[in-house]
Design a protein around this motif. Structure first.
Motif, PDB file in Angstrom:
ATOM      1  N   ARG A 302      18.378  -9.424  18.296  1.00  0.00           N
ATOM      2  CA  ARG A 302      18.105  -9.048  19.849  1.00  0.00           C
ATOM      3  C   ARG A 302      16.778  -8.776  20.056  1.00  0.00           C
ATOM      4  N   THR A 303      15.965  -8.137  19.039  1.00  0.00           N
ATOM      5  CA  THR A 303      14.616  -8.054  19.164  1.00  0.00           C
ATOM      6  C   THR A 303      13.865  -9.138  19.178  1.00  0.00           C
ATOM      7  N   LEU A 304      14.231 -10.121  18.323  1.00  0.00           N
ATOM      8  CA  LEU A 304      13.708 -11.497  18.460  1.00  0.00           C
ATOM      9  C   LEU A 304      13.784 -12.160  19.574  1.00  0.00           C
ATOM     10  N   LEU A 305      14.912 -12.197  20.246  1.00  0.00           N
ATOM     11  CA  LEU A 305      15.149 -12.772  21.476  1.00  0.00           C
ATOM     12  C   LEU A 305      14.313 -12.271  22.745  1.00  0.00           C
ATOM     13  N   TRP A 308      10.997 -13.724  22.239  1.00  0.00           N
ATOM     14  CA  TRP A 308      10.995 -15.079  22.734  1.00  0.00           C
ATOM     15  C   TRP A 308      11.103 -15.100  24.391  1.00  0.00           C
ATOM     16  N   ALA A 309      11.858 -14.181  25.185  1.00  0.00           N
ATOM     17  CA  ALA A 309      12.057 -13.983  26.437  1.00  0.00           C
ATOM     18  C   ALA A 309      10.493 -13.784  26.907  1.00  0.00           C
ATOM     19  N   ARG A 310       9.864 -12.912  26.529  1.00  0.00           N
ATOM     20  CA  ARG A 310       8.592 -12.500  27.093  1.00  0.00           C
ATOM     21  C   ARG A 310       7.663 -13.646  27.039  1.00  0.00           C
ATOM     22  N   ARG A 311       7.664 -14.393  25.820  1.00  0.00           N
ATOM     23  CA  ARG A 311       6.749 -15.782  25.845  1.00  0.00           C
ATOM     24  C   ARG A 311       7.095 -16.829  26.651  1.00  0.00           C
ATOM     25  N   PHE A 312       8.423 -17.059  26.646  1.00  0.00           N
ATOM     26  CA  PHE A 312       9.008 -18.170  27.666  1.00  0.00           C
ATOM     27  C   PHE A 312       8.649 -17.711  29.059  1.00  0.00           C
ATOM     28  N   ASP A 313       8.854 -16.513  29.507  1.00  0.00           N
ATOM     29  CA  ASP A 313       8.482 -16.074  30.864  1.00  0.00           C
ATOM     30  C   ASP A 313       6.986 -16.265  31.287  1.00  0.00           C
ATOM     31  N   GLN A 314       6.255 -16.005  30.334  1.00  0.00           N
ATOM     32  CA  GLN A 314       4.805 -16.110  30.333  1.00  0.00           C
ATOM     33  C   GLN A 314       4.437 -17.763  30.587  1.00  0.00           C
TER      34      GLN A 314
END
Length: 319
Positions: A302-305, A308-314
């Motif tokens: 969950r932490t890894l996801l 990833w979500a923050r990077r993908f949003d950026q």
């Protein structure tokens, strides 16, 4: 004519799945007489498939390597490209492709002329292929050799290095290949130890068929996969992943079922369990399903996801 053509293709498929068939077995599978079977075999020979026939009690039919590749199937360049591609796909971490590639590779290699096999091996030897993650690499030639021994019920000898680094020579009666947790395993009866064992193929070296056939034994498990799972612990540094996916089990199983256990959890949902030492791979696999999912464990995933979500949003917001 259509029935005859379909039956001839069915005969070819059967000849590719076993080293040798008795005439009676083939005729029974096809639902025809021995006389009709002989005519169908002659049709395959006419279009270039090298079908050998041996008379006698131990005789039968077998598809032999040919002097040339059978016509109307693949030319030389296509045959080499297909062989190299299947060898690479056999080691892939993309769910569902590795196991099918081994089956296809075994069929192709069986009828590949020696000159084309040498070209394919040369191309593989000088090619560097990138891999996703850091999973173990399996020699494609070893994979093919083991698959053929399983298919032909032929005893297999090889060197094996265990987890402690000790190397031993083994003689086994191979039963099945299992793709599990991004690794390949051979399930076999070890003749030296008088018991069933599972062997990681990345620790196996120099597999060589002995020419000795054996009668298949009954596996002491529901399936080869169940046998490997029962004997494979989740080691320190690896993760047991469990997730709830909002998609039918059949859909999820078709995409990642080879590398995970997928169970029904309602009409349009399922539960996915997998073991991996690469959480990034687990995130990737779940993401490729194309449906919403909830990670139940481990917390690290969950932490890894979230990262990833923050990077993908950026990345999506960047212009």
């Amino acid at each position: 004519m259509a029935d005859t053509g379909n039956r001839t293709l069915r005969l070819l498929s059967l000849l590719q799945t076993r080293r040798q068939w008795s005439g009676a077995d083939l005729a029974d599978r096809l639902g025809v007489s021995l006389r009709t079977l002989r005519r169908d075999v002659d049709r395959l020979r006419e279009i270039g498939y090298p079908v050998e026939a041996r008379p006698g009690v131990d005789g039968g039919y077998r598809l032999a390597p040919g002097a040339v590749l059978p016509p109307l199937v693949l030319d030389d360049e296509e045959a080499v490209a297909l062989t190299v591609g299947l060898q690479a796909a056999a080691q892939t971490a993309v769910a569902g492709t590795g196991e099918a590639s081994v089956r296809a590779l075994t069929k192709v290699v069986q009828v590949l002329p020696a000159r084309l096999r040498r070209r394919a091996e040369a191309l593989v030897s000088v090619t560097t292929r990138g891999t996703w993650g850091s999973g173990p690499v399996v020699d494609p030639q070893a994979l093919t050799t083991v698959a053929e021994a399983c298919r032909d019920t032929e005893r297999l000898a090889f060197g094996y290095t265990d987890a402690s680094g000790a190397r031993t020579e083994r003689l086994v009666e191979p039963s099945a290949l299992v793709a599990l947790g991004r690794r390949w395993y051979l399930v076999a009866h070890d003749t030296g130890r008088g018991d069933w064992r599972s062997f990681r193929l990345d620790r196996l070296t120099g597999p060589r068929p002995t020419g000795a056939r054996f009668a298949p034994r009954r596996l002491p498990a529901e399936s080869p996969e169940a046998f490997v799972r029962a004997g494979t612990d989740v080691r320190a540094g690896s993760y047991a992943v469990e997730a709830h996916v909002a998609a039918p089990a059949a859909v999820v199983r078709s995409r990642i079922g080879t590398w995970a256990a997928v169970e029904d959890d309602g009409d349009a949902a399922c539960r996915v369990r997998m073991e991996t030492d690469q959480l990034g791979w687990a995130a990737f696999a779940l993401g490729t399903v194309g449906a919403g999912f909830t990670v139940e464990s481990p917390a690290e995933l969950r932490t890894l996801l979230a990262e990833w979500a923050r990077r993908f949003d950026q990345a999506a917001a960047a212009r």
